[in-house]
Write a protein that holds these residues in place. Structure first.
Motif, PDB file in Angstrom:
ATOM      1  N   LEU A 151      72.603  53.185  70.007  1.00  8.53           N
ATOM      2  CA  LEU A 151      73.739  54.119  69.987  1.00  8.53           C
ATOM      3  C   LEU A 151      73.929  54.803  71.346  1.00  8.53           C
ATOM      4  CD1 LEU A 151      75.916  55.728  68.458  1.00  8.53           C
ATOM      5  CD2 LEU A 151      74.140  57.373  67.864  1.00  8.53           C
ATOM      6  N   VAL A 183      69.887  69.305  68.926  1.00  5.92           N
ATOM      7  CA  VAL A 183      71.254  69.823  68.876  1.00  5.92           C
ATOM      8  C   VAL A 183      71.369  70.776  67.681  1.00  5.92           C
ATOM      9  CG1 VAL A 183      73.699  69.197  68.769  1.00  5.92           C
ATOM     10  CG2 VAL A 183      72.035  67.608  69.778  1.00  5.92           C
ATOM     11  N   ASP A 184      71.853  71.977  67.946  1.00  5.42           N
ATOM     12  CA  ASP A 184      71.965  72.959  66.850  1.00  5.42           C
ATOM     13  C   ASP A 184      73.109  72.580  65.913  1.00  5.42           C
ATOM     14  OD1 ASP A 184      70.020  74.236  68.243  1.00  5.42           O
ATOM     15  OD2 ASP A 184      71.278  75.864  69.009  1.00  5.42           O
ATOM     16  N   ASP A 185      72.852  72.678  64.651  1.00  9.72           N
ATOM     17  CA  ASP A 185      73.881  72.449  63.607  1.00  9.72           C
ATOM     18  C   ASP A 185      74.627  71.132  63.779  1.00  9.72           C
ATOM     19  OD1 ASP A 185      73.293  74.927  62.465  1.00  9.72           O
ATOM     20  OD2 ASP A 185      74.595  75.939  63.911  1.00  9.72           O
ATOM     21  N   PHE A 186      73.923  70.125  64.202  1.00 11.97           N
ATOM     22  CA  PHE A 186      74.579  68.831  64.416  1.00 11.97           C
ATOM     23  C   PHE A 186      75.154  68.269  63.112  1.00 11.97           C
ATOM     24  CE2 PHE A 186      74.306  64.201  64.305  1.00 11.97           C
ATOM     25  CZ  PHE A 186      75.211  63.904  65.307  1.00 11.97           C
ATOM     26  N   ALA A 187      74.434  68.521  62.006  1.00 10.31           N
ATOM     27  CA  ALA A 187      74.863  67.954  60.718  1.00 10.31           C
ATOM     28  C   ALA A 187      76.294  68.386  60.362  1.00 10.31           C
ATOM     29  CB  ALA A 187      73.889  68.378  59.618  1.00 10.31           C
ATOM     30  N   LEU A 188      76.713  69.551  60.894  1.00 10.90           N
ATOM     31  CA  LEU A 188      78.072  70.028  60.588  1.00 10.90           C
ATOM     32  C   LEU A 188      79.139  69.066  61.107  1.00 10.90           C
ATOM     33  CD1 LEU A 188      77.888  73.870  61.369  1.00 10.90           C
ATOM     34  CD2 LEU A 188      77.967  72.723  59.141  1.00 10.90           C
ATOM     35  N   HIS A 195      80.706  60.550  60.264  1.00 14.61           N
ATOM     36  CA  HIS A 195      79.545  60.025  60.973  1.00 14.61           C
ATOM     37  C   HIS A 195      79.918  59.437  62.335  1.00 14.61           C
ATOM     38  CE1 HIS A 195      75.523  58.118  60.937  1.00 14.61           C
ATOM     39  NE2 HIS A 195      75.263  59.098  60.103  1.00 14.61           N
ATOM     40  N   GLY A 198      80.025  62.010  64.840  1.00 20.89           N
ATOM     41  CA  GLY A 198      78.636  62.387  65.142  1.00 20.89           C
ATOM     42  C   GLY A 198      78.020  61.398  66.124  1.00 20.89           C
ATOM     43  N   ASP A 199      78.280  60.122  65.887  1.00 19.30           N
ATOM     44  CA  ASP A 199      77.759  59.082  66.800  1.00 19.30           C
ATOM     45  C   ASP A 199      78.324  59.278  68.208  1.00 19.30           C
ATOM     46  OD1 ASP A 199      76.363  57.939  64.802  1.00 19.30           O
ATOM     47  OD2 ASP A 199      77.573  56.127  64.616  1.00 19.30           O
ATOM     48  N   LEU A 202      76.617  62.182  69.919  1.00 12.51           N
ATOM     49  CA  LEU A 202      75.249  61.873  70.388  1.00 12.51           C
ATOM     50  C   LEU A 202      75.306  61.041  71.662  1.00 12.51           C
ATOM     51  CD1 LEU A 202      73.422  61.040  67.036  1.00 12.51           C
ATOM     52  CD2 LEU A 202      73.081  63.030  68.496  1.00 12.51           C
ATOM     53  N   ARG A 221      65.674  59.022  73.291  1.00 15.61           N
ATOM     54  CA  ARG A 221      66.130  59.587  72.016  1.00 15.61           C
ATOM     55  C   ARG A 221      64.915  59.636  71.103  1.00 15.61           C
ATOM     56  NH1 ARG A 221      70.623  57.284  67.861  1.00 15.61           N
ATOM     57  NH2 ARG A 221      70.663  59.116  66.488  1.00 15.61           N
ATOM     58  N   ARG A 298      63.311  77.950  68.175  1.00 16.39           N
ATOM     59  CA  ARG A 298      64.351  78.065  67.134  1.00 16.39           C
ATOM     60  C   ARG A 298      64.109  79.297  66.267  1.00 16.39           C
ATOM     61  NH1 ARG A 298      66.641  72.461  65.108  1.00 16.39           N
ATOM     62  NH2 ARG A 298      68.418  73.077  66.332  1.00 16.39           N
TER      63      ARG A 298
HETATM   64  N1  LIG Z   1      76.198  60.532  63.275  1.00 19.41           N
HETATM   65  C1  LIG Z   1      74.893  60.391  63.252  1.00 19.41           C
HETATM   66  N2  LIG Z   1      74.133  61.303  62.593  1.00 19.41           N
HETATM   67  C2  LIG Z   1      72.796  61.150  62.584  1.00 19.41           C
HETATM   68  C3  LIG Z   1      72.153  60.085  63.239  1.00 19.41           C
HETATM   69  N3  LIG Z   1      70.809  60.198  63.049  1.00 19.41           N
HETATM   70  C4  LIG Z   1      70.634  61.313  62.308  1.00 19.41           C
HETATM   71  N4  LIG Z   1      71.823  61.895  62.027  1.00 19.41           N
HETATM   72  C5  LIG Z   1      72.092  63.119  61.280  1.00 19.41           C
HETATM   73  O1  LIG Z   1      71.659  64.200  62.075  1.00 19.41           O
HETATM   74  C6  LIG Z   1      71.356  65.303  61.221  1.00 19.41           C
HETATM   75  C7  LIG Z   1      70.050  65.901  61.699  1.00 19.41           C
HETATM   76  O2  LIG Z   1      69.574  66.838  60.823  1.00 19.41           O
HETATM   77  P1  LIG Z   1      69.220  68.324  61.233  1.00 19.41           P
HETATM   78  O3  LIG Z   1      68.396  68.311  62.478  1.00 19.41           O
HETATM   79  O4  LIG Z   1      68.687  69.021  60.032  1.00 19.41           O
HETATM   80  O5  LIG Z   1      70.676  68.867  61.507  1.00 19.41           O
HETATM   81  P2  LIG Z   1      71.132  70.169  62.239  1.00 19.41           P
HETATM   82  O6  LIG Z   1      72.441  70.496  61.626  1.00 19.41           O
HETATM   83  O7  LIG Z   1      71.112  69.923  63.706  1.00 19.41           O
HETATM   84  O8  LIG Z   1      70.112  71.297  61.850  1.00 19.41           O
HETATM   85  P3  LIG Z   1      69.266  72.146  62.879  1.00 19.41           P
HETATM   86  O9  LIG Z   1      68.501  71.119  63.677  1.00 19.41           O
HETATM   87  O10 LIG Z   1      68.379  73.001  62.015  1.00 19.41           O
HETATM   88  O11 LIG Z   1      70.214  72.921  63.725  1.00 19.41           O
HETATM   89  C8  LIG Z   1      71.324  64.756  59.799  1.00 19.41           C
HETATM   90  O12 LIG Z   1      72.493  65.171  59.132  1.00 19.41           O
HETATM   91  C9  LIG Z   1      71.354  63.234  59.991  1.00 19.41           C
HETATM   92  O13 LIG Z   1      72.075  62.577  58.950  1.00 19.41           O
HETATM   93  C10 LIG Z   1      72.964  59.129  63.913  1.00 19.41           C
HETATM   94  O14 LIG Z   1      72.495  58.164  64.533  1.00 19.41           O
HETATM   95  N5  LIG Z   1      74.303  59.327  63.900  1.00 19.41           N
END
Ligand SMILES: Nc1nc2c(ncn2[C@@H]2O[C@H](COP(=O)(O)OP(=O)(O)OP(=O)(O)O)[C@@H](O)[C@H]2O)c(=O)[nH]1
Length: 304
Positions: A151, A183-188, A195, A198-199, A202, A221, A298
């Protein structure tokens, strides 16, 4: 190849229109020479050169992105091609009355083309130097393609572990720092925009972090939204500065969500492990220390 050429459709249409215009005008206003009058050596030399220039043009357009440097190269080669083409055409057709555009194509088009091409090549050279700088940072990875993350096109964490293993009990790269970045709050981003966005984020963050590192630093990574950066020959205070620089770079980076173009700003948290002792370079332990520091940083950020 056709897909890439389509990027340059307008430039190709312009050259084709000029080429066809000169062909039609020459045939319209001129008379065909007798076969006995044709100098075949000139035809082969000038016609062959025109074909070679046309081929260079296609190859350059097929291998370059659209942009200013490509425009200069295209215009240069385009004018050179038109000059050679007109020279070759004049071997078969004699213009009844001298035409200014024929004179212009034969006499000025070539030096103009050479000038434009040279200018384009100069800028291509500068562009290549900048790209080489980037590649230098990845140079360590090129030898280990299997360890590249698909990726982000940076190394996987296994590659970083391998590098650390090679340093155990050696003072080669000491003092050494390891930054663990999350990354903070990446899941958002995944949740709100999908997705794929998100990709993209990243991938762009990995490029941004790489741009802000020095030659010889190594970014990998770690997994998910976590990156690890190895900083050889780095005092602890310098490593802290670099960590702050990376945080700033990310903080001011306006990630564009597709297709709306909405800007999103991210933050990263960083944990730092540092050593000047080669005995402390057991990969698993050193990485664990950086992860612990990340967790600690954190905790500090958590709202009360
Ligand atoms: N788009 C994408 N998402 C990914 C990939 N690998 C992991 N994730 C997502 O990244 C997120 C990582 O989780 P967390 O570290 O808890 O997310 P966060 O929102 O950053 O939470 P904090 O780290 O506590 O700030 C999850 O939602 C995974 O599904 C990827 O290759 N692509």
């Amino acid at each position: 190849m056709w897909h890439r050429l389509a990027l340059h459709r307008n430039k190709l249409i312009l050259i084709a229109v000029l080429w066809l215009s000169s062909l039609v005008a020459t045939l319209w206003l001129g008379e065909l020479k007798a076969i006995a009058m044709v100098d075949w050596l000139d035809v082969v030399g000038e016609g062959g050169s025109a074909l070679a220039l046309a081929l260079w043009l296609v190859l350059i357009l097929a291998s370059r992105p659209a942009g200013r440097v490509t425009d200069w190269l295209t215009l240069g080669l385009g004018f050179m091609f038109l000059a050679m083409w007109q020279d070759a055409l004049d071997e078969f057709v004699q213009l009844v009355i001298v035409q200014w555009w024929d004179q212009w194509l034969e006499n000025f088009s070539m030096p103009l083309g050479i000038g434009l091409l040279t200018y384009g090549l100069f800028h291509w050279h500068s562009e290549q130097l900048a790209i080489n700088e980037q590649l230098k940072k990845r140079e360590r990875l090129f030898r280990e393609h299997r360890m590249l993350d698909r990726l982000t096109q940076i190394g996987k964490i296994d590659y970083l572990k391998k590098q650390l293993e090679s340093l155990v009990n050696q003072s080669r790269e000491l003092p050494l720092a390891l930054l663990m970045i999350d990354v903070d709050d990446f899941a958002l981003i995944n949740r709100h925009f999908g997705h794929r966005q998100g990709d993209r984020l990243l991938h762009q963050l990995s490029e941004l972090l790489l741009l802000n590192l020095r030659d010889g630093d190594l970014i990998c990574r770690y997994g998910g939204d976590r990156f690890a950066v190895l900083l050889p020959h780095t005092e602890e205070s310098r490593a802290q500065e670099i960590a702050a620089e990376l945080q700033q770079a990310v903080q001011y980076f306006a990630f564009k969500i597709q297709p709306t173009g909405e800007s999103r700003y991210q933050r990263i948290s960083v944990g730092l492990a540092w050593t000047r002792s080669a005995d402390e370079l057991q990969p698993a332990e050193f990485i664990h220390r950086a992860n612990q520091q990340l967790a600690r940083s954190r905790q500090w950020q958590e709202p009360d």
